[in-house]
Design a protein around this motif. Structure first.
Motif, PDB file in Angstrom:
ATOM      1  N   ASP A 213       0.815  -1.212   0.000  1.00  0.00           N
ATOM      2  CA  ASP A 213       0.000   0.000   0.000  1.00  0.00           C
ATOM      3  C   ASP A 213       0.850   1.264   0.000  1.00  0.00           C
ATOM      4  OD1 ASP A 213      -2.360  -1.419  -0.022  1.00  0.00           O
ATOM      5  OD2 ASP A 213      -2.610  -1.403   2.152  1.00  0.00           O
ATOM      6  N   LEU A 214       2.085   1.171   0.444  1.00  0.00           N
ATOM      7  CA  LEU A 214       2.993   2.323   0.421  1.00  0.00           C
ATOM      8  C   LEU A 214       3.787   2.408  -0.879  1.00  0.00           C
ATOM      9  CD1 LEU A 214       4.279   2.162   4.115  1.00  0.00           C
ATOM     10  CD2 LEU A 214       2.789   3.918   3.103  1.00  0.00           C
ATOM     11  N   GLY A 215       3.448   1.557  -1.852  1.00  0.00           N
ATOM     12  CA  GLY A 215       4.032   1.662  -3.180  1.00  0.00           C
ATOM     13  C   GLY A 215       5.319   0.897  -3.382  1.00  0.00           C
ATOM     14  N   HIS A 216       5.590  -0.103  -2.528  1.00  0.00           N
ATOM     15  CA  HIS A 216       6.820  -0.868  -2.656  1.00  0.00           C
ATOM     16  C   HIS A 216       6.495  -2.356  -2.788  1.00  0.00           C
ATOM     17  CE1 HIS A 216       9.514   2.581  -1.912  1.00  0.00           C
ATOM     18  NE2 HIS A 216       8.471   3.032  -1.237  1.00  0.00           N
ATOM     19  N   ASP A 217       7.531  -3.175  -2.882  1.00  0.00           N
ATOM     20  CA  ASP A 217       7.347  -4.582  -3.237  1.00  0.00           C
ATOM     21  C   ASP A 217       7.491  -5.490  -2.012  1.00  0.00           C
ATOM     22  OD1 ASP A 217       7.115  -3.826  -5.941  1.00  0.00           O
ATOM     23  OD2 ASP A 217       9.308  -3.839  -6.158  1.00  0.00           O
ATOM     24  N   PRO A 218       6.392  -6.095  -1.555  1.00  0.00           N
ATOM     25  CA  PRO A 218       6.491  -7.022  -0.431  1.00  0.00           C
ATOM     26  C   PRO A 218       6.875  -8.424  -0.896  1.00  0.00           C
ATOM     27  CG  PRO A 218       4.194  -6.779  -1.077  1.00  0.00           C
ATOM     28  CD  PRO A 218       4.994  -5.907  -2.010  1.00  0.00           C
ATOM     29  N   VAL A 219       7.696  -9.102  -0.097  1.00  0.00           N
ATOM     30  CA  VAL A 219       8.092 -10.486  -0.378  1.00  0.00           C
ATOM     31  C   VAL A 219       7.977 -11.273   0.926  1.00  0.00           C
ATOM     32  CG1 VAL A 219       9.921 -12.046  -1.132  1.00  0.00           C
ATOM     33  CG2 VAL A 219       9.691  -9.786  -2.196  1.00  0.00           C
ATOM     34  N   TRP A 220       7.182 -12.321   0.895  1.00  0.00           N
ATOM     35  CA  TRP A 220       7.019 -13.164   2.080  1.00  0.00           C
ATOM     36  C   TRP A 220       8.045 -14.284   2.000  1.00  0.00           C
ATOM     37  CZ3 TRP A 220       1.503 -14.660   4.117  1.00  0.00           C
ATOM     38  CH2 TRP A 220       1.622 -15.217   5.398  1.00  0.00           C
ATOM     39  N   LEU A 221       9.056 -14.231   2.867  1.00  0.00           N
ATOM     40  CA  LEU A 221      10.115 -15.245   2.890  1.00  0.00           C
ATOM     41  C   LEU A 221       9.650 -16.414   3.742  1.00  0.00           C
ATOM     42  CD1 LEU A 221      13.163 -12.844   3.368  1.00  0.00           C
ATOM     43  CD2 LEU A 221      12.432 -13.960   1.252  1.00  0.00           C
ATOM     44  N   ARG A 222       9.336 -17.524   3.080  1.00  0.00           N
ATOM     45  CA  ARG A 222       8.773 -18.706   3.727  1.00  0.00           C
ATOM     46  C   ARG A 222       9.549 -19.947   3.297  1.00  0.00           C
ATOM     47  NH1 ARG A 222       3.339 -18.466   5.488  1.00  0.00           N
ATOM     48  NH2 ARG A 222       3.066 -20.623   4.839  1.00  0.00           N
ATOM     49  N   ARG A 223       9.183 -21.067   3.888  1.00  0.00           N
ATOM     50  CA  ARG A 223       9.838 -22.325   3.522  1.00  0.00           C
ATOM     51  C   ARG A 223       9.623 -22.648   2.048  1.00  0.00           C
ATOM     52  NH1 ARG A 223       7.829 -23.662   8.737  1.00  0.00           N
ATOM     53  NH2 ARG A 223       9.488 -24.260  10.199  1.00  0.00           N
ATOM     54  N   GLU A 224       8.433 -22.301   1.541  1.00  0.00           N
ATOM     55  CA  GLU A 224       8.067 -22.743   0.189  1.00  0.00           C
ATOM     56  C   GLU A 224       8.850 -22.044  -0.919  1.00  0.00           C
ATOM     57  OE1 GLU A 224       4.377 -22.789   2.835  1.00  0.00           O
ATOM     58  OE2 GLU A 224       6.051 -21.454   2.426  1.00  0.00           O
ATOM     59  N   ASN A 225       9.409 -20.868  -0.628  1.00  0.00           N
ATOM     60  CA  ASN A 225       9.936 -20.074  -1.743  1.00  0.00           C
ATOM     61  C   ASN A 225      11.349 -19.559  -1.540  1.00  0.00           C
ATOM     62  OD1 ASN A 225       9.244 -18.238   0.300  1.00  0.00           O
ATOM     63  ND2 ASN A 225       8.796 -16.603  -1.167  1.00  0.00           N
ATOM     64  N   THR A 226      11.986 -19.835  -0.418  1.00  0.00           N
ATOM     65  CA  THR A 226      13.222 -19.135  -0.079  1.00  0.00           C
ATOM     66  C   THR A 226      14.438 -20.058  -0.150  1.00  0.00           C
ATOM     67  OG1 THR A 226      11.990 -17.665   1.390  1.00  0.00           O
ATOM     68  CG2 THR A 226      14.381 -17.752   1.690  1.00  0.00           C
ATOM     69  N   THR A 227      15.495 -19.567  -0.815  1.00  0.00           N
ATOM     70  CA  THR A 227      16.776 -20.267  -0.851  1.00  0.00           C
ATOM     71  C   THR A 227      17.907 -19.257  -0.642  1.00  0.00           C
ATOM     72  OG1 THR A 227      17.080 -20.027  -3.251  1.00  0.00           O
ATOM     73  CG2 THR A 227      15.918 -21.999  -2.475  1.00  0.00           C
ATOM     74  N   VAL A 228      19.002 -19.728  -0.104  1.00  0.00           N
ATOM     75  CA  VAL A 228      20.237 -18.951  -0.005  1.00  0.00           C
ATOM     76  C   VAL A 228      21.335 -19.810  -0.613  1.00  0.00           C
ATOM     77  CG1 VAL A 228      21.854 -17.752   1.508  1.00  0.00           C
ATOM     78  CG2 VAL A 228      19.431 -17.851   2.128  1.00  0.00           C
ATOM     79  N   SER A 229      22.083 -19.245  -1.553  1.00  0.00           N
ATOM     80  CA  SER A 229      23.086 -20.017  -2.292  1.00  0.00           C
ATOM     81  C   SER A 229      24.463 -19.373  -2.153  1.00  0.00           C
ATOM     82  CB  SER A 229      22.701 -20.085  -3.774  1.00  0.00           C
ATOM     83  OG  SER A 229      23.716 -20.737  -4.527  1.00  0.00           O
ATOM     84  N   ILE A 230      25.478 -20.213  -1.982  1.00  0.00           N
ATOM     85  CA  ILE A 230      26.874 -19.758  -1.978  1.00  0.00           C
ATOM     86  C   ILE A 230      27.573 -20.443  -3.143  1.00  0.00           C
ATOM     87  CG2 ILE A 230      29.033 -19.625  -0.692  1.00  0.00           C
ATOM     88  CD1 ILE A 230      27.370 -19.974   1.885  1.00  0.00           C
ATOM     89  N   GLU A 231      28.084 -19.646  -4.060  1.00  0.00           N
ATOM     90  CA  GLU A 231      28.784 -20.183  -5.230  1.00  0.00           C
ATOM     91  C   GLU A 231      29.946 -19.263  -5.570  1.00  0.00           C
ATOM     92  OE1 GLU A 231      27.829 -21.792  -9.769  1.00  0.00           O
ATOM     93  OE2 GLU A 231      26.224 -20.973  -8.505  1.00  0.00           O
ATOM     94  N   ASP A 232      31.147 -19.842  -5.614  1.00  0.00           N
ATOM     95  CA  ASP A 232      32.362 -19.063  -5.863  1.00  0.00           C
ATOM     96  C   ASP A 232      32.460 -17.889  -4.893  1.00  0.00           C
ATOM     97  OD1 ASP A 232      33.066 -20.765  -7.947  1.00  0.00           O
ATOM     98  OD2 ASP A 232      31.967 -19.562  -9.420  1.00  0.00           O
ATOM     99  N   SER A 233      32.136 -18.157  -3.611  1.00  0.00           N
ATOM    100  CA  SER A 233      32.220 -17.169  -2.531  1.00  0.00           C
ATOM    101  C   SER A 233      31.227 -16.018  -2.689  1.00  0.00           C
ATOM    102  CB  SER A 233      33.648 -16.595  -2.413  1.00  0.00           C
ATOM    103  OG  SER A 233      34.562 -17.618  -2.079  1.00  0.00           O
ATOM    104  N   GLU A 234      30.249 -16.177  -3.548  1.00  0.00           N
ATOM    105  CA  GLU A 234      29.203 -15.158  -3.690  1.00  0.00           C
ATOM    106  C   GLU A 234      27.900 -15.715  -3.129  1.00  0.00           C
ATOM    107  OE1 GLU A 234      26.888 -12.491  -7.100  1.00  0.00           O
ATOM    108  OE2 GLU A 234      28.707 -13.615  -7.616  1.00  0.00           O
ATOM    109  N   VAL A 235      27.254 -14.921  -2.265  1.00  0.00           N
ATOM    110  CA  VAL A 235      26.019 -15.330  -1.615  1.00  0.00           C
ATOM    111  C   VAL A 235      24.836 -14.648  -2.299  1.00  0.00           C
ATOM    112  CG1 VAL A 235      24.766 -15.500   0.567  1.00  0.00           C
ATOM    113  CG2 VAL A 235      27.267 -15.500   0.564  1.00  0.00           C
ATOM    114  N   THR A 236      23.847 -15.449  -2.678  1.00  0.00           N
ATOM    115  CA  THR A 236      22.645 -14.898  -3.303  1.00  0.00           C
ATOM    116  C   THR A 236      21.408 -15.421  -2.587  1.00  0.00           C
ATOM    117  OG1 THR A 236      22.591 -16.701  -4.923  1.00  0.00           O
ATOM    118  CG2 THR A 236      23.696 -14.656  -5.581  1.00  0.00           C
ATOM    119  N   VAL A 237      20.373 -14.592  -2.600  1.00  0.00           N
ATOM    120  CA  VAL A 237      19.096 -14.928  -1.974  1.00  0.00           C
ATOM    121  C   VAL A 237      18.035 -14.977  -3.052  1.00  0.00           C
ATOM    122  CG1 VAL A 237      17.353 -14.217  -0.283  1.00  0.00           C
ATOM    123  CG2 VAL A 237      19.771 -13.752   0.152  1.00  0.00           C
ATOM    124  N   ASP A 238      17.182 -15.956  -2.974  1.00  0.00           N
ATOM    125  CA  ASP A 238      16.057 -16.059  -3.900  1.00  0.00           C
ATOM    126  C   ASP A 238      14.793 -16.398  -3.085  1.00  0.00           C
ATOM    127  OD1 ASP A 238      14.520 -16.200  -6.206  1.00  0.00           O
ATOM    128  OD2 ASP A 238      14.983 -18.329  -6.528  1.00  0.00           O
TER     129      ASP A 238
END
Length: 450
Positions: free
Chosen positions: A31-56
């Motif tokens: 409602d404030l014009g930004h993007d909400p993301v619900w981080l839950r078991r069903e959709n969330t991963t954290v990956s480390i590859e070549d010392s780079e950390v990414t969140v999905d």
């Protein structure tokens, strides 16, 4: 990832449950014009590859809404929160939350910063705890160090011994602060980013001394007559604890205000009912600004006049839990039941037709399951109106899992099993009616009869 060209930021709410507060914060972000993301078991991963950390899915900032006080493994969730805290800005960082959910750690921290808290005593052995209990008089407060919604909190008769643990939770004694023993009232002040967004008085329901809304306590707006000393104490408490948002619970004694607890995942329902103000837009605003975004202040105030806890559009699609995924227990099961005076192992009967767990009067007395907190009407057989029975808090351990429940007390001395497991416990399991913990005893009985 940073704010995009339009200034929109992505706010992740880390929440593995379906609380109304989580939904309200996510809806407020949108409602404030930004993007909400619900981080839950069903959709969330954290990956480390070549010392780079990414969140999905990727987010700019994380609002921590993990419920640590109701889980059997708080360290697992603290580790998860710490993972996100290392790679993204976070509201309510895990170190601060850890201190806040441990009630004695909270008291020790605040006392060290000259915030007034009720006198308290923690001991790791039975002898040390009970040798020190006399200083609290005949009646005191007995708490598990981690608990929520009033669960794990008892007013106890200290002329009788108490146990340093309830189930697998450490417990401690605390002074009972009361100005009027006939009216049990405390004050909840909700703080966001160093500002008070709402305050309410909470009154204990009839026959109860705890004021928690989850237990049926009444609420009233405290904004118009919020004592300055209480307001300053709440603000200072939140600052000392290092929390971005929290509900601070205070009680007034004969010589001033004391902090009882601070809750980093405090509910909004009672506060909104009492004040007409929802903290959700203020939490959303803080998260957006922490990530470099901006909001319309007037829009925040307008949104705060409603509590939109409908299911947000960003909720990931979920697969209903499969019955096969639930652990199996027997029709007759060996359990450990714990109260304020100790624990014992008993055989319990599973009854999927019973809403509430029930315990034998004698067993309840033996383990210190109490004191009686209220009365409930339990239907039995063909009696439609049911019988009024006292209810008490107790902790039930099954196969390494702990459940704090409010059980009814009845005379079960004429029955085979002193504990009956209702749906408040059985919802976490599958019941195998062929499995019985007393099979050996039954077989031995049949052999004797032959």
């Amino acid at each position: 990832m940073t704010a995009d060209e339009q200034g929109s930021v992505s706010v992740g709410v880390l929440s593995l449950h379906n609380s109304k507060e989580t939904k309200a914060i996510l809806n407020a972000v949108e409602d404030l014009g930004h993007d909400p993301v619900w981080l839950r078991r069903e959709n969330t991963t954290v990956s480390i590859e070549d010392s780079e950390v990414t969140v999905d899915p990727d987010v700019d900032v994380v609002a921590n809404r993990l419920l640590l006080s109701t889980t059997n493994e708080p360290a697992e969730l603290l580790g998860l929160a710490t993972t996100f805290n290392r790679i993204r800005p976070m509201l309510n960082e895990p170190d601060a939350v850890l201190t806040a959910i441990h009630k004695f750690a909270t008291a020790a921290t605040l006392a060290d910063w000259n915030v007034r808290v009720p006198d308290a005593f923690l001991a790791l052995s039975n002898d040390r705890l009970n040798s020190g209990r006399e200083r609290f008089g005949d009646v005191g407060v007995y708490k598990t160090a981690i608990g929520t919604h009033g669960g794990g909190t008892w007013k106890v008769d200290l002329t009788e011994p108490v146990n340093p643990r309830v189930g697998n939770r450490q417990a401690f004694l605390q002074d009972l602060v009361e100005r009027d023993e006939n009216e049990h009232r405390d004050l909840r002040v909700y703080v966001v980013d160093g500002d008070i967004v709402g305050a309410m008085y909470r009154y204990a329901p009839e026959g109860e001394w705890r004021t928690n809304v989850a237990l049926g306590g009444a609420v009233a707006d405290a904004a118009s007559d919020l004592p300055e000393a209480a307001a300053e104490t709440a603000l200072y408490t939140t600052e000392v604890m290092g929390l971005d948002y929290a509900g601070v619970d205070l009680i007034e004694g004969d010589d001033g205000w004391f902090v009882l607890e601070i809750n980093p995942t405090a509910g909004f329902k009672g506060l909104y009912e009492a004040t007409g103000t929802s903290p959700a837009p203020y939490v959303a605003k803080l998260a957006i600004e922490r990530a470099g975004g901006s909001v319309d202040e007037e829009r925040v105030e307008n949104l705060a006049a409603t509590l939109d806890d409908s299911t947000p559009a960003c909720k990931p699609r979920t697969t209903p839990p499969q019955q096969e995924d639930l652990p199996i227990i027997g029709y007759i099961e060996e359990v450990v039941v714990s109260g304020t005076s100790g624990s014992t192992q008993v055989k319990a009967k599973s009854d999927t037709g019973a809403t509430r767990t029930s315990i034998d009067t004698g067993l309840a007395a033996d383990i210190g399951a109490g004191p009686i907190k209220s009365m409930t009407r339990v239907k039995s057989g063909s009696v439609k109106s049911g019988k009024a029975r006292p209810v008490v808090d107790l902790v039930i351990g099954i196969g390494g899992m702990q459940h704090t429940v409010t059980a009814s007390v009845e005379d079960r001395s004429h029955m085979d099993y002193p504990l009956l497991l209702g749906r408040d416990v059985l919802e976490h399991y599958r019941v195998d009616v062929r499995r019985r913990a007393d099979d050996d005893e039954r077989d031995a009985g049949e052999i004797l009869e032959e």
